[in-house]
Scaffold this active site. Structure first.
Site, mmCIF file in Angstrom:
data_model
loop_
_atom_site.group_PDB
_atom_site.id
_atom_site.type_symbol
_atom_site.label_atom_id
_atom_site.label_comp_id
_atom_site.label_asym_id
_atom_site.label_seq_id
_atom_site.Cartn_x
_atom_site.Cartn_y
_atom_site.Cartn_z
ATOM 1 N N ARG A 149 0.835 -1.205 0.000
ATOM 2 C CA ARG A 149 0.000 0.000 0.000
ATOM 3 C C ARG A 149 0.871 1.257 0.000
ATOM 4 O O ARG A 149 0.555 2.245 -0.646
ATOM 5 C CB ARG A 149 -0.938 -0.017 1.213
ATOM 6 C CG ARG A 149 -1.887 -1.221 1.139
ATOM 7 C CD ARG A 149 -3.031 -1.094 2.062
ATOM 8 N NE ARG A 149 -3.755 0.118 1.790
ATOM 9 C CZ ARG A 149 -4.405 0.819 2.715
ATOM 10 N NH1 ARG A 149 -4.414 0.400 3.969
ATOM 11 N NH2 ARG A 149 -5.040 1.911 2.394
ATOM 12 N N GLN A 159 -9.748 9.868 7.849
ATOM 13 C CA GLN A 159 -9.509 8.470 8.223
ATOM 14 C C GLN A 159 -8.447 7.868 7.315
ATOM 15 O O GLN A 159 -8.006 6.748 7.531
ATOM 16 C CB GLN A 159 -10.806 7.664 8.076
ATOM 17 C CG GLN A 159 -11.923 8.125 8.999
ATOM 18 C CD GLN A 159 -13.239 7.461 8.632
ATOM 19 O OE1 GLN A 159 -13.537 6.357 9.064
ATOM 20 N NE2 GLN A 159 -14.045 8.128 7.822
ATOM 21 N N ASN A 160 -8.065 8.611 6.279
ATOM 22 C CA ASN A 160 -7.164 8.040 5.274
ATOM 23 C C ASN A 160 -5.721 8.014 5.752
ATOM 24 O O ASN A 160 -5.265 8.922 6.442
ATOM 25 C CB ASN A 160 -7.258 8.830 3.968
ATOM 26 C CG ASN A 160 -8.642 8.719 3.368
ATOM 27 O OD1 ASN A 160 -9.441 7.909 3.807
ATOM 28 N ND2 ASN A 160 -8.923 9.539 2.373
ATOM 29 N N ASP A 185 -3.269 7.687 3.417
ATOM 30 C CA ASP A 185 -2.429 8.153 2.296
ATOM 31 C C ASP A 185 -1.953 9.587 2.564
ATOM 32 O O ASP A 185 -2.358 10.226 3.536
ATOM 33 C CB ASP A 185 -3.196 8.047 0.965
ATOM 34 C CG ASP A 185 -4.409 8.988 0.911
ATOM 35 O OD1 ASP A 185 -4.241 10.203 1.134
ATOM 36 O OD2 ASP A 185 -5.530 8.508 0.641
ATOM 37 N N HIS A 221 -6.421 7.456 11.605
ATOM 38 C CA HIS A 221 -6.123 6.018 11.577
ATOM 39 C C HIS A 221 -4.660 5.724 11.233
ATOM 40 O O HIS A 221 -4.341 4.616 10.810
ATOM 41 C CB HIS A 221 -7.059 5.306 10.578
ATOM 42 C CG HIS A 221 -8.495 5.329 11.020
ATOM 43 N ND1 HIS A 221 -9.548 5.039 10.188
ATOM 44 C CD2 HIS A 221 -9.049 5.606 12.221
ATOM 45 C CE1 HIS A 221 -10.688 5.138 10.851
ATOM 46 N NE2 HIS A 221 -10.414 5.495 12.090
ATOM 47 N N CYS A 276 8.093 2.101 16.330
ATOM 48 C CA CYS A 276 8.725 1.030 17.094
ATOM 49 C C CYS A 276 7.700 0.399 18.021
ATOM 50 O O CYS A 276 6.925 1.097 18.684
ATOM 51 C CB CYS A 276 9.899 1.593 17.902
ATOM 52 S SG CYS A 276 10.633 0.334 18.956
ATOM 53 N N GLY A 302 -16.797 11.084 1.542
ATOM 54 C CA GLY A 302 -16.180 9.827 1.125
ATOM 55 C C GLY A 302 -15.975 8.787 2.206
ATOM 56 O O GLY A 302 -14.951 8.107 2.212
HETATM 57 N N1 APR Z 1 -16.426 10.656 -4.177
HETATM 58 C C1 APR Z 1 -17.110 10.640 -2.987
HETATM 59 N N2 APR Z 1 -17.344 9.516 -2.306
HETATM 60 C C2 APR Z 1 -16.908 8.367 -2.837
HETATM 61 C C3 APR Z 1 -16.206 8.298 -4.068
HETATM 62 C C4 APR Z 1 -15.976 9.521 -4.746
HETATM 63 N N3 APR Z 1 -15.332 9.575 -5.907
HETATM 64 N N4 APR Z 1 -15.908 7.001 -4.330
HETATM 65 C C5 APR Z 1 -16.398 6.303 -3.308
HETATM 66 N N5 APR Z 1 -17.000 7.101 -2.405
HETATM 67 C C6 APR Z 1 -17.648 6.760 -1.115
HETATM 68 C C7 APR Z 1 -18.471 5.507 -1.164
HETATM 69 O O1 APR Z 1 -19.811 5.831 -1.559
HETATM 70 C C8 APR Z 1 -18.360 5.004 0.284
HETATM 71 O O2 APR Z 1 -19.418 5.541 1.067
HETATM 72 O O3 APR Z 1 -16.602 6.501 -0.208
HETATM 73 C C9 APR Z 1 -17.042 5.593 0.794
HETATM 74 C C10 APR Z 1 -15.940 4.577 1.051
HETATM 75 O O4 APR Z 1 -16.265 3.792 2.169
HETATM 76 P P1 APR Z 1 -15.236 2.748 2.811
HETATM 77 O O5 APR Z 1 -14.589 1.950 1.735
HETATM 78 O O6 APR Z 1 -15.930 2.011 3.875
HETATM 79 O O7 APR Z 1 -14.080 3.694 3.428
HETATM 80 P P2 APR Z 1 -14.035 4.457 4.824
HETATM 81 O O8 APR Z 1 -15.405 4.813 5.281
HETATM 82 O O9 APR Z 1 -13.052 5.556 4.691
HETATM 83 O O10 APR Z 1 -13.447 3.360 5.786
HETATM 84 C C11 APR Z 1 -13.248 3.705 7.140
HETATM 85 O O11 APR Z 1 -12.322 1.572 7.599
HETATM 86 O O12 APR Z 1 -10.965 -0.283 7.282
HETATM 87 C C12 APR Z 1 -11.073 0.946 7.822
HETATM 88 O O13 APR Z 1 -9.265 2.132 8.624
HETATM 89 C C13 APR Z 1 -9.991 1.924 7.436
HETATM 90 O O14 APR Z 1 -10.101 4.330 7.512
HETATM 91 C C14 APR Z 1 -10.743 3.165 7.049
HETATM 92 C C15 APR Z 1 -12.097 2.953 7.720
#
Ligand code: APR
Length: 235
Positions: free
Chosen positions: A56, A88-89, A91, A108, A116, A175
């Site tokens: 990643r 929460q990202n 990156d 996160h 460490c 997102g």
């Molecule tokens: N623009 C806006 N929203 C978007 C786009 C986009 N281009 N593409 C996808 N999405 C939205 C989807 O509709 C979805 O609701 O982003 C969301 C992604 O959801 P998840 O994959 O569940 O990601 P997230 O909510 O950030 O996850 C939370 O889970 O595993 C853990 O630690 C990890 O920080 C992460 C946490």
């Protein structure tokens, strides 16, 4: 504490080519959370966990911030005290959009960092694999780990989220599916709220939000920025 809290998730980086977690073809369809992102997996699956985060980290090296990251970076620069940006990202796309460490909170953890397991010192390794940086902590010789919050582990920066939630008047969610952070509850705590996702999520009740945009973040962000600016200029 700020009047506006912008809280993002994987969806904001999706258009930059970074996989989300729970959508079709997302990371949690290809990997089991229990194997690579749960407290204890460093003991039961150290090599696999290391490999997952090495991949990643290397994946984000060539990824570029998109228009949504850029607009948020500009807003933060224009209203440094009135806006807080938490994500929460893990990156570094907000950083690549020009935000300083002090301007963005990674709830996160952060992919570019190793920590460490004993002395807790944090090392910025950029996009290197864990072993090519060091096989042991350069300070104390103990084992290193990705500086990522696994399920079941404490997330120390949630304290900042709680503080911001207690003081903000407008919360902007971009997102995130709401499976980890209960953003519906956050909207109930806050006078004004905006939700932007690609599509509705089973974990979010959008009726609690003042404004809802089901659209790509890069398409919704201009209108969201206008709302934030109007809010800050006219309240
Ligand atoms: N623009 C806006 N929203 C978007 C786009 C986009 N281009 N593409 C996808 N999405 C939205 C989807 O509709 C979805 O609701 O982003 C969301 C992604 O959801 P998840 O994959 O569940 O990601 P997230 O909510 O950030 O996850 C939370 O889970 O595993 C853990 O630690 C990890 O920080 C992460 C946490």
């Amino acid at each position: 504490m700020s009047k506006v809290l912008i809280l993002s998730g994987a969806g904001i980086s999706a258009e930059s080519g970074i996989s989300t977690f729970r959508e079709a073809d997302g990371l949690w369809e290809k990997h089991r959370i229990e194997d690579v992102c749960t407290a204890g997996c460093l003991d039961t699956n150290e090599e696999g966990t290391k490999k997952f985060y090495d991949a990643r980290r290397s994946d984000v090296e060539d990824k570029k911030p998109n228009y949504a990251h850029q607009v948020i970076a500009e807003l933060k620069q224009k209203y440094p005290d009135d806006i807080s940006v938490l994500t929460q990202n893990v990156d570094d796309l907000f950083e690549k959009a020009g935000m300083k460490d002090s301007e963005i909170v990674h709830l996160h953890g952060f992919l570019r960092e190793l920590r460490c397991r004993e002395c807790e010192e944090i090392f910025d390794v950029a996009y290197q694999s864990q072993d090519s940086f060091a096989t042991q902590c350069p300070s104390c010789g103990a084992k290193l780990r990705p500086n990522i919050v696994f399920f079941g582990e404490a997330a120390p920066k949630y304290q900042m989220l709680t503080q911001e939630l207690n003081s903000c008047e407008l919360i902007v969610i971009i997102g995130t599916s709401g499976n980890v952070l209960d953003v519906t509850y956050f909207a109930q705590l806050t006078e004004h709220s905006i939700l932007n996702n690609l599509e509705p999520s089973n974990a979010i009740d959008d009726s609690y939000f003042t404004k809802v945009y089901y659209a790509k973040a890069t398409q919704a962000i201009a209108e969201i920025a206008e709302y934030i600016e109007d809010f800050l200029e006219n309240e």
